[in-house]
Design a protein around this motif. Structure first.
Motif, PDB file in Angstrom:
ATOM      1  N   LYS A   5       0.842  -1.193   0.000  1.00  0.00           N
ATOM      2  CA  LYS A   5       0.000   0.000   0.000  1.00  0.00           C
ATOM      3  C   LYS A   5       0.879   1.246   0.000  1.00  0.00           C
ATOM      4  O   LYS A   5       1.811   1.357   0.795  1.00  0.00           O
ATOM      5  CB  LYS A   5      -0.893  -0.006   1.244  1.00  0.00           C
ATOM      6  N   LEU A   6       0.589   2.165  -0.890  1.00  0.00           N
ATOM      7  CA  LEU A   6       1.295   3.441  -0.901  1.00  0.00           C
ATOM      8  C   LEU A   6       0.774   4.313   0.237  1.00  0.00           C
ATOM      9  O   LEU A   6      -0.413   4.319   0.527  1.00  0.00           O
ATOM     10  CB  LEU A   6       1.092   4.163  -2.233  1.00  0.00           C
ATOM     11  N   ASP A   7       1.699   5.065   0.871  1.00  0.00           N
ATOM     12  CA  ASP A   7       1.334   5.955   1.972  1.00  0.00           C
ATOM     13  C   ASP A   7       2.138   7.235   1.814  1.00  0.00           C
ATOM     14  O   ASP A   7       3.309   7.304   2.177  1.00  0.00           O
ATOM     15  CB  ASP A   7       1.639   5.283   3.308  1.00  0.00           C
ATOM     16  N   PHE A   8       1.508   8.276   1.262  1.00  0.00           N
ATOM     17  CA  PHE A   8       2.218   9.510   0.963  1.00  0.00           C
ATOM     18  C   PHE A   8       2.487  10.374   2.198  1.00  0.00           C
ATOM     19  O   PHE A   8       3.105  11.421   2.098  1.00  0.00           O
ATOM     20  CB  PHE A   8       1.474  10.311  -0.096  1.00  0.00           C
ATOM     21  N   SER A   9       2.031   9.933   3.376  1.00  0.00           N
ATOM     22  CA  SER A   9       2.409  10.644   4.595  1.00  0.00           C
ATOM     23  C   SER A   9       3.801  10.200   5.050  1.00  0.00           C
ATOM     24  O   SER A   9       4.376  10.781   5.954  1.00  0.00           O
ATOM     25  CB  SER A   9       1.385  10.392   5.710  1.00  0.00           C
ATOM     26  N   ASP A  10       4.347   9.154   4.414  1.00  0.00           N
ATOM     27  CA  ASP A  10       5.669   8.623   4.746  1.00  0.00           C
ATOM     28  C   ASP A  10       6.517   8.643   3.477  1.00  0.00           C
ATOM     29  O   ASP A  10       6.670   7.636   2.806  1.00  0.00           O
ATOM     30  CB  ASP A  10       5.539   7.196   5.298  1.00  0.00           C
ATOM     31  N   LYS A 150       5.839   2.646  12.553  1.00  0.00           N
ATOM     32  CA  LYS A 150       5.515   1.602  11.579  1.00  0.00           C
ATOM     33  C   LYS A 150       4.564   0.598  12.220  1.00  0.00           C
ATOM     34  O   LYS A 150       4.378   0.575  13.426  1.00  0.00           O
ATOM     35  CB  LYS A 150       6.790   0.878  11.122  1.00  0.00           C
ATOM     36  N   ASP A 151       3.973  -0.242  11.377  1.00  0.00           N
ATOM     37  CA  ASP A 151       3.094  -1.284  11.901  1.00  0.00           C
ATOM     38  C   ASP A 151       3.878  -2.177  12.835  1.00  0.00           C
ATOM     39  O   ASP A 151       4.994  -2.566  12.554  1.00  0.00           O
ATOM     40  CB  ASP A 151       2.502  -2.108  10.762  1.00  0.00           C
TER      41      ASP A 151
END
Length: 171
Positions: A5-10, A150-151
């Motif tokens: 999954k892309l996460d543009f907050s990171d 992170k998870d």
């Protein structure tokens, strides 16, 4: 394969530099290292805090304190300056440099940084230097290291046993 999954907050900030200014930071590590030519130094690694609204959160700044070539000790006046502003206990005694360095961990400080050019052996370098140390204005540290954001392990804290049968194993 696991879902991606892309996460543009990171996102990586690339080669952006910390701008000149004063920042609230936390000392994330202190250790000994050496230059290529063998000069030993104590390396302070500070992270710009992410629990306070400020630019350049999670960026790193470093301070090196070199051992004296004459008596192979660290100049305590520089270490005392950082310790005082990290609000460590005045007069506390340590049995080793390692013990001292460990006591700096996660202590908040306020640092003023300046980007400067220096020349060494005919080469010009750009450095982000710490020009001033001060006590933090925010002693209650809630900074989260990036790895903590992170998870987490989905099995951590699960007290239920996991039942794996031989038929479940691929070998």
């Amino acid at each position: 394969m696991a879902e991606i999954k892309l996460d543009f907050s990171d996102v990586s900030e690339g080669n952006r530099k910390i701008e000149d200014g004063t920042y609230e930071a936390v000392i994330s590590s202190v250790g000994e290292d050496a230059t290529k030519s063998g000069a030993q130094f104590m390396n302070f690694n500070m992270v710009i805090r992410n629990d306070i609204e400020q630019k350049f959160q999670n960026f790193h700044v470093w301070q090196r304190i070199f051992r004296s070539k004459t008596d192979d000790t660290y100049p305590m006046r520089w270490i005392n300056q950082i310790a005082k502003n990290a609000q460590m206990e005045n007069g506390k005694k340590y049995h080793s440099y390692k013990e001292l360095m460990d006591d700096f961990w996660n202590r908040p400080v306020k640092v003023t940084v300046k980007n400067e050019k220096s020349e060494y052996n005919g080469k010009t370098y750009e450095n982000t230097n710490i020009k001033n140390w001060a006590p933090t204005d925010f002693p209650n540290v809630q900074h989260k290291a990036k790895s903590e954001n992170k998870d987490k392990d989905p099995f951590a804290g699960n007290s239920n046993p996991i039942d794996i049968k031989n038929s479940d194993l691929p070998f």
